[in-house]
Design a protein around this motif. Structure first.
Motif, PDB file in Angstrom:
ATOM      1  N   MET A 141      -5.504  -4.786   9.650  1.00 61.62           N
ATOM      2  CA  MET A 141      -4.537  -3.743   9.965  1.00 61.62           C
ATOM      3  C   MET A 141      -3.109  -4.186   9.632  1.00 61.62           C
ATOM      4  O   MET A 141      -2.258  -3.354   9.291  1.00 61.62           O
ATOM      5  CB  MET A 141      -4.640  -3.327  11.430  1.00 61.62           C
ATOM      6  N   HIS A 142      -2.853  -5.487   9.694  1.00 64.05           N
ATOM      7  CA  HIS A 142      -1.523  -5.982   9.356  1.00 64.05           C
ATOM      8  C   HIS A 142      -1.276  -5.892   7.846  1.00 64.05           C
ATOM      9  O   HIS A 142      -0.159  -5.597   7.408  1.00 64.05           O
ATOM     10  CB  HIS A 142      -1.356  -7.422   9.846  1.00 64.05           C
ATOM     11  N   VAL A 143      -2.322  -6.165   7.069  1.00 65.28           N
ATOM     12  CA  VAL A 143      -2.192  -6.023   5.617  1.00 65.28           C
ATOM     13  C   VAL A 143      -1.946  -4.561   5.261  1.00 65.28           C
ATOM     14  O   VAL A 143      -1.033  -4.234   4.493  1.00 65.28           O
ATOM     15  CB  VAL A 143      -3.446  -6.549   4.899  1.00 65.28           C
ATOM     16  N   ARG A 144      -2.754  -3.669   5.826  1.00 62.38           N
ATOM     17  CA  ARG A 144      -2.619  -2.244   5.517  1.00 62.38           C
ATOM     18  C   ARG A 144      -1.269  -1.699   5.980  1.00 62.38           C
ATOM     19  O   ARG A 144      -0.643  -0.897   5.290  1.00 62.38           O
ATOM     20  CB  ARG A 144      -3.762  -1.463   6.175  1.00 62.38           C
ATOM     21  N   TRP A 145      -0.809  -2.141   7.152  1.00 69.76           N
ATOM     22  CA  TRP A 145       0.497  -1.683   7.636  1.00 69.76           C
ATOM     23  C   TRP A 145       1.597  -2.144   6.689  1.00 69.76           C
ATOM     24  O   TRP A 145       2.517  -1.400   6.363  1.00 69.76           O
ATOM     25  CB  TRP A 145       0.761  -2.200   9.042  1.00 69.76           C
ATOM     26  N   GLY A 146       1.477  -3.390   6.215  1.00 69.05           N
ATOM     27  CA  GLY A 146       2.465  -3.898   5.284  1.00 69.05           C
ATOM     28  C   GLY A 146       2.492  -3.109   3.992  1.00 69.05           C
ATOM     29  O   GLY A 146       3.562  -2.811   3.448  1.00 69.05           O
ATOM     30  N   MET A 147       1.314  -2.726   3.494  1.00 73.82           N
ATOM     31  CA  MET A 147       1.212  -1.989   2.235  1.00 73.82           C
ATOM     32  C   MET A 147       1.753  -0.569   2.353  1.00 73.82           C
ATOM     33  O   MET A 147       2.381  -0.056   1.419  1.00 73.82           O
ATOM     34  CB  MET A 147      -0.244  -1.917   1.780  1.00 73.82           C
ATOM     35  N   GLU A 148       1.494   0.079   3.481  1.00 75.10           N
ATOM     36  CA  GLU A 148       1.769   1.504   3.607  1.00 75.10           C
ATOM     37  C   GLU A 148       3.072   1.818   4.336  1.00 75.10           C
ATOM     38  O   GLU A 148       3.689   2.855   4.086  1.00 75.10           O
ATOM     39  CB  GLU A 148       0.605   2.191   4.328  1.00 75.10           C
ATOM     40  N   THR A 149       3.489   0.935   5.237  1.00 74.64           N
ATOM     41  CA  THR A 149       4.679   1.209   6.046  1.00 74.64           C
ATOM     42  C   THR A 149       5.723   0.111   5.940  1.00 74.64           C
ATOM     43  O   THR A 149       6.894   0.363   5.660  1.00 74.64           O
ATOM     44  CB  THR A 149       4.284   1.412   7.516  1.00 74.64           C
ATOM     45  N   GLY A 150       5.308  -1.127   6.164  1.00 75.50           N
ATOM     46  CA  GLY A 150       6.259  -2.235   6.188  1.00 75.50           C
ATOM     47  C   GLY A 150       7.073  -2.357   4.916  1.00 75.50           C
ATOM     48  O   GLY A 150       8.290  -2.574   4.966  1.00 75.50           O
ATOM     49  N   ILE A 151       6.439  -2.230   3.756  1.00 75.06           N
ATOM     50  CA  ILE A 151       7.133  -2.384   2.485  1.00 75.06           C
ATOM     51  C   ILE A 151       8.169  -1.285   2.279  1.00 75.06           C
ATOM     52  O   ILE A 151       9.150  -1.469   1.546  1.00 75.06           O
ATOM     53  CB  ILE A 151       6.123  -2.382   1.308  1.00 75.06           C
ATOM     54  N   VAL A 152       7.981  -0.143   2.953  1.00 72.47           N
ATOM     55  CA  VAL A 152       8.927   0.973   2.846  1.00 72.47           C
ATOM     56  C   VAL A 152      10.069   0.808   3.841  1.00 72.47           C
ATOM     57  O   VAL A 152      11.245   0.960   3.499  1.00 72.47           O
ATOM     58  CB  VAL A 152       8.219   2.324   3.084  1.00 72.47           C
ATOM     59  N   VAL A 153       9.728   0.469   5.087  1.00 77.63           N
ATOM     60  CA  VAL A 153      10.721   0.383   6.153  1.00 77.63           C
ATOM     61  C   VAL A 153      11.508  -0.933   6.096  1.00 77.63           C
ATOM     62  O   VAL A 153      12.720  -0.959   6.341  1.00 77.63           O
ATOM     63  CB  VAL A 153      10.036   0.530   7.530  1.00 77.63           C
ATOM     64  N   HIS A 154      10.816  -2.025   5.774  1.00 76.94           N
ATOM     65  CA  HIS A 154      11.462  -3.345   5.736  1.00 76.94           C
ATOM     66  C   HIS A 154      11.077  -4.090   4.457  1.00 76.94           C
ATOM     67  O   HIS A 154      10.375  -5.110   4.509  1.00 76.94           O
ATOM     68  CB  HIS A 154      11.050  -4.179   6.951  1.00 76.94           C
ATOM     69  N   PRO A 155      11.512  -3.635   3.291  1.00 73.95           N
ATOM     70  CA  PRO A 155      11.118  -4.292   2.035  1.00 73.95           C
ATOM     71  C   PRO A 155      11.533  -5.757   1.966  1.00 73.95           C
ATOM     72  O   PRO A 155      10.891  -6.558   1.270  1.00 73.95           O
ATOM     73  CB  PRO A 155      11.829  -3.452   0.959  1.00 73.95           C
ATOM     74  N   GLN A 156      12.591  -6.125   2.713  1.00 71.36           N
ATOM     75  CA  GLN A 156      13.052  -7.514   2.687  1.00 71.36           C
ATOM     76  C   GLN A 156      12.033  -8.464   3.315  1.00 71.36           C
ATOM     77  O   GLN A 156      12.106  -9.675   3.103  1.00 71.36           O
ATOM     78  CB  GLN A 156      14.410  -7.641   3.402  1.00 71.36           C
ATOM     79  N   TRP A 157      11.100  -7.930   4.077  1.00 76.08           N
ATOM     80  CA  TRP A 157      10.058  -8.772   4.660  1.00 76.08           C
ATOM     81  C   TRP A 157       9.019  -9.200   3.622  1.00 76.08           C
ATOM     82  O   TRP A 157       8.209 -10.089   3.883  1.00 76.08           O
ATOM     83  CB  TRP A 157       9.339  -8.029   5.793  1.00 76.08           C
ATOM     84  N   TYR A 158       9.007  -8.546   2.469  1.00 74.15           N
ATOM     85  CA  TYR A 158       7.943  -8.761   1.487  1.00 74.15           C
ATOM     86  C   TYR A 158       8.530  -9.110   0.115  1.00 74.15           C
ATOM     87  O   TYR A 158       8.391  -8.353  -0.841  1.00 74.15           O
ATOM     88  CB  TYR A 158       7.071  -7.506   1.384  1.00 74.15           C
ATOM     89  N   PRO A 159       9.215 -10.245   0.011  1.00 76.22           N
ATOM     90  CA  PRO A 159       9.847 -10.621  -1.267  1.00 76.22           C
ATOM     91  C   PRO A 159       8.815 -10.719  -2.390  1.00 76.22           C
ATOM     92  O   PRO A 159       7.745 -11.301  -2.224  1.00 76.22           O
ATOM     93  CB  PRO A 159      10.473 -11.978  -0.954  1.00 76.22           C
ATOM     94  N   GLY A 160       9.159 -10.123  -3.509  1.00 72.67           N
ATOM     95  CA  GLY A 160       8.274 -10.179  -4.666  1.00 72.67           C
ATOM     96  C   GLY A 160       7.175  -9.138  -4.667  1.00 72.67           C
ATOM     97  O   GLY A 160       6.412  -9.042  -5.643  1.00 72.67           O
TER      98      GLY A 160
END
Length: 253
Positions: A141-160
């Motif tokens: 669920m953390h991977v999916r949240w990162g793909m669908e929400t986190g990368i949009v709301v906090h892109p700085q959390w996912y460099p590259g």
């Protein structure tokens, strides 16, 4: 998951939400929309969703579609698939990055779970420990949240990374950070190991629902690049991207 952080969805929360949704007649409304009955609007479906249960839309879809869509066909023999792959030195070809590696006939129609079993088998033969997480694993669920929400709301959390980055890319980042007990993901199967879902397969059921019901009733669950006019293969490619519905990459997009 909307704007919430994954940890805020407690274990068992979605099971309760789905049960309430079904008891309130939500699955019945989904079925009526799926069969194109007149007078059923997306707003009608939304009115059956219990307060606070929007993060569980996918779980509701899976629950309701088990009754709405035709049963899946017999699964392939994944062990026979792996044996055939070994006979053709498939793991070696994949480890060398050979994109022309051909899927053995015994593997035709395999779903995502068998594909991941194949990837794990090949990784073990090369002494590389890995595990691409699946729904039910704490990391998933953390991977999916990162793909669908986190990368949009906090892109700085996912460099590259971007919204186009793979499931494995997101899992690898969480693994490298030591977050959420995420293991190193296995290497993806080569693009030549594609399969466009056929009637009777789990993936076909999920793609059909997404095209005929999901995109109309829960458009926020889908990227802006998907519309009601998008092709079957385009919908399947999206479900494969997020590791949903036992979907492999389709052969043509």
């Amino acid at each position: 998951f909307g704007r919430c952080i994954p940890q805020q969805v407690a274990e068992g929360f979605c099971e309760d939400c789905v049960a309430k949704f079904d008891e309130a007649g939500g699955c019945k409304v989904m079925y009526e929309m799926f069969t194109e009955s007149a007078g059923i609007s997306p707003e009608s479906l939304a009115s059956h969703i219990p307060d606070g249960c929007w993060p569980c839309g996918e779980d509701a879809v899976e629950h309701c579609t088990k009754e709405m869509l035709p049963p899946s066909g017999e699964p392939i023999d994944c062990d026979a698939c792996i044996a055939a792959l070994d006979n053709e030195s498939g793991c070696t070809l994949m480890s060398q990055g050979n994109v022309s590696a051909v899927m053995p006939a015994q593997c035709s129609g395999m779903g995502e779970s068998c594909a991941e079993k194949v990837a794990l088998h090949c990784a073990q033969s090369s002494a590389h420990e890995c595990s691409t997480v699946r729904k039910g694993d704490g990391c998933f669920m953390h991977v999916r949240w990162g793909m669908e929400t986190g990368i949009v709301v906090h892109p700085q959390w996912y460099p590259g990374l971007s919204r186009q980055s793979s499931f494995e890319d997101f899992q690898s980042l969480l693994h490298l950070r030591g977050q959420h007990n995420c293991p190193a993901p296995c290497q993806k199967l080569p693009r030549s190991f594609c399969h466009t879902a056929a009637a009777g397969e789990d993936c076909h059921r999920h793609v059909t629902w997404a095209m005929q019901v999901g995109i109309k009733t829960l458009p926020a669950m889908y990227p802006a690049t998907l519309t009601e006019d998008s092709s079957f293969e385009t919908f399947q490619a999206f479900l494969h991207h997020i590791h949903h519905g036992e979907c492999l990459a389709p052969c043509e997009v």
